[in-house]
Design an enzyme around this catalytic site. Sequence first.
Site, mmCIF file in Angstrom:
data_model
loop_
_atom_site.group_PDB
_atom_site.id
_atom_site.type_symbol
_atom_site.label_atom_id
_atom_site.label_comp_id
_atom_site.label_asym_id
_atom_site.label_seq_id
_atom_site.Cartn_x
_atom_site.Cartn_y
_atom_site.Cartn_z
ATOM 1 N N ARG A 13 0.829 -1.226 0.000
ATOM 2 C CA ARG A 13 0.000 0.000 0.000
ATOM 3 C C ARG A 13 0.859 1.270 0.000
ATOM 4 N NH1 ARG A 13 -4.102 -0.227 4.687
ATOM 5 N NH2 ARG A 13 -2.409 -1.298 5.744
ATOM 6 N N LYS A 16 -1.028 4.555 -0.738
ATOM 7 C CA LYS A 16 -1.758 5.096 0.427
ATOM 8 C C LYS A 16 -0.812 5.906 1.311
ATOM 9 C CE LYS A 16 -4.251 3.491 4.561
ATOM 10 N NZ LYS A 16 -5.547 4.172 4.397
ATOM 11 N N SER A 453 -22.862 2.084 15.628
ATOM 12 C CA SER A 453 -21.495 2.342 16.098
ATOM 13 C C SER A 453 -21.368 3.760 16.636
ATOM 14 C CB SER A 453 -20.493 2.118 14.966
ATOM 15 O OG SER A 453 -20.792 2.957 13.872
ATOM 16 N N ARG A 535 -8.164 4.852 0.163
ATOM 17 C CA ARG A 535 -8.943 3.900 0.962
ATOM 18 C C ARG A 535 -8.867 2.508 0.340
ATOM 19 N NH1 ARG A 535 -12.839 3.024 4.815
ATOM 20 N NH2 ARG A 535 -14.299 1.356 4.307
ATOM 21 N N CYS A 536 -8.365 1.571 1.124
ATOM 22 C CA CYS A 536 -8.257 0.183 0.674
ATOM 23 C C CYS A 536 -9.079 -0.700 1.609
ATOM 24 C CB CYS A 536 -6.802 -0.279 0.691
ATOM 25 S SG CYS A 536 -5.718 0.736 -0.336
ATOM 26 N N ASP A 619 -28.227 -5.254 9.685
ATOM 27 C CA ASP A 619 -27.872 -4.255 8.667
ATOM 28 C C ASP A 619 -27.720 -4.891 7.293
ATOM 29 O OD1 ASP A 619 -27.847 -2.249 10.488
ATOM 30 O OD2 ASP A 619 -25.684 -2.067 10.649
ATOM 31 N N HIS A 661 -30.981 -1.589 8.547
ATOM 32 C CA HIS A 661 -30.458 -0.282 8.126
ATOM 33 C C HIS A 661 -29.906 -0.403 6.715
ATOM 34 C CE1 HIS A 661 -28.508 3.541 7.997
ATOM 35 N NE2 HIS A 661 -27.374 2.962 7.690
ATOM 36 N N CYS A 663 -27.897 2.123 3.718
ATOM 37 C CA CYS A 663 -27.400 3.466 3.398
ATOM 38 C C CYS A 663 -27.019 3.534 1.933
ATOM 39 C CB CYS A 663 -26.223 3.857 4.289
ATOM 40 S SG CYS A 663 -24.908 2.680 4.378
ATOM 41 N N HIS A 714 -21.610 11.991 7.285
ATOM 42 C CA HIS A 714 -20.421 12.081 6.435
ATOM 43 C C HIS A 714 -19.706 13.412 6.621
ATOM 44 C CE1 HIS A 714 -23.101 9.164 4.474
ATOM 45 N NE2 HIS A 714 -21.991 8.545 4.149
#
Length: 771
Positions: A13, A16, A453, A535-536, A619, A661, A663, A714
């Site tokens: 990575r 990153k 969470s 983001r991995c 979820d 849930h 999203c 967000h």
Amino acid sequence: MATLGTPRIGPRRELKTALESYWSGKSDESALLEAAAGLRAANWARQKSLGVTVIPSNDFTFYDHVLDTSVMVGAIPDIYGWKSGPVPLATYFAMARGAQGGNDDAACAHGHQGDGHAHGAPAQEMTKWFDTNYHYMVPEFTSGQRFQLSSLKAIDEYREAKALGYQTRPVLLGPVTYLKLGKSKDANLDPLSLLPDLLPVYIDVLKRLAAEGAEWVQIDEPCLVLDLDDATRKVLRAAYEQLADALPKLKVMLTTYFGGLGDNLDAALSLPVTGLHIDLARAPDQLEAVAAKAPHDLILSLGVIDGRNIWRANLPALLDRLEPVVSERGADRVQIAPSCSLLHVPIDVSLETDLDAELKSWLAFSVQKMGELATLGEALAKGRASVADALKASADAAAARKASPKVHDAKVEGRIAAVTSDMARRKSAFAERAKLQRERFGLPPFPTTTIGSFPQTAEVRKARSAHAKGTLSDTDYEKFLQEETARTIRWQEDIGLDVLVHGEFERNDMVQYFGEQLSGFAFTRHGWVQSYGSRCVRPPVLFGDVSRPRPMTVGWWKYAQSLTAKPMKGMLTGPVTILNWSFVRDDVPRSLACRQIALAIRDEVSDLEQAGATMIQIDEAALREGLPLRRSEWKTYLDWAVECFRLCASGVADATQIHTHMCYSEFNDIIDAIASMDADVISIETSRSKMELLDAFKTYKYPNEIGPGVYDIHSPRVPAVDEMTGLLKLARERLSDRQIWINPDCGLKTRKWEEVRPALVNMVEAAKLMR
């Protein structure tokens, strides 16, 4: 032997690391550019050494290849302050992450990215790349849109490879797919109408590549595997005729992937291109039709190695299919390749030193897949005898996997055979259940809760890391987690939330946490795949029959409920989401693998209920993400996906309340399926769309209860009380008061406590005002 694209992130990575160092100001632009050049050089060298003969360039990106295309053609919204000339890196990253304070705009607990609206210029919208778990930045178009060449990246990287001794085939995202992926800010503007203005930029880029010595260019048009109307097919034809007229000598490999050409086959074969790539991993049945219809002088690129999954190929079986095509068309008229870019798989399985040796022998990551291509190429060119050992090893691995007791569990197969339709139905209809649940809970109108969470602070991550390394004992780690949980429960009680959660501090990831406790799953250490930018994700490997050896969440739920008299939700991840966010076995239908997971989750639901849980949330964040690309295939998927949810949720008493849930930003077109899930309460993400999602309920009378999100998690911004009551009043226009719950859009794992505290206090206050 060709590759269509390779992973950009580096074996460890490295991308990153370089990006985050640059974004945080620890390193400068030259260090970032140097790191990128190193990754590209290593990628080209790796492919060459593995025997790849057609190597791509311009498949590298700092963030996303669709964003690179927007920058190349100058499709940069005014808000980013760019007028003309080469696009600076700062502008590029502003489009990707938002300007000023992009670091604050985190993904939600389910990995869905925010839109950077906190302050400064917002990031461009981000969405899933076809039906993969990779995300792209959505191009934005306006009426009067102008295009101009504003990045020479494709030319620069071709030249860079050439200087290192590699003759590459540059990759461009096709103009028609690019426009179809975009969004118009003007409702009356069809993005495809912009094609005449866009094509001159493509022609300019292609002429520059040809002048540098490029003989071939790969142009990706994956839109050809979608449902297309005749107007789009006509536009495709016009586009490629114009490109061919402008560059008659340049050879174009038109690539399609993620599905079969289907009713677009004739349109694809009519285009004036030198080669056509087809995906034979997702759509193996199309080979015969394509081979029969393709003009003899068309070079066929056959995507036989699966670029989206990690299983080793059965090479002799592939040769059985390839040899007749090669003998019919001639070796010079056939290329072999992965089905799509290899960016969707990890880099090298040999780095996995902790993985079970037998399981490891069944896997192929990017490096191994290129090796498989080389073996196939050698066998087709020189005969099977030239690679007899490699072919035997491949066949042996396939046979061993098929027969392995690690894959097959007779008990699981027996349970699957015993599933009845009654098991996927609640005992009573919702109206009767709701009556019992209202009597049981006595909640006020507009009850308040959160999605699950709470912030995973630096202290939580540090403790988890120390425990993983063995420097924090099991006892001390559990004590730490209990204290975090108790503090969070006390705080929820203090501010007056009606239904509580325990905060999930013991969980690293909503899929991994369950996968690690289910049989049939394995986890890699270095199996990272890019989701977007830096983001991995490290998807679990679902390799065999799934069962639940022991309870997974009951202990933590019991501890949490012991600290409060208020209802404490049990928190589970649903079977469809676990499936869609994993590398899934390819030896059984996905629906069967999902049903096995559903039975395991059903056992957990049952144990939670027996332990005293009265509300259980399951979820399904990724239910929509599994939708097939062709609408004609939606019903089959939704039927089994909904059945799997109901199978895991329906074994409880009527008075036990099942929550779910979801999203995502769109579900009006699958509202029937969502209703048929029959969850007592569904919470959804609606704050950013200003409750537009609820438009579906104007005409569709949704019977059950629903929590439209009133707090956009967000963004670090704290919404005011009147903002939330405004959203709730909009919800009230579409739903009855009795149906509405009040909650944030998503889990709060990625936010900071100083943002969450005032936001939830305001949310509770908004609920009181509504009552």
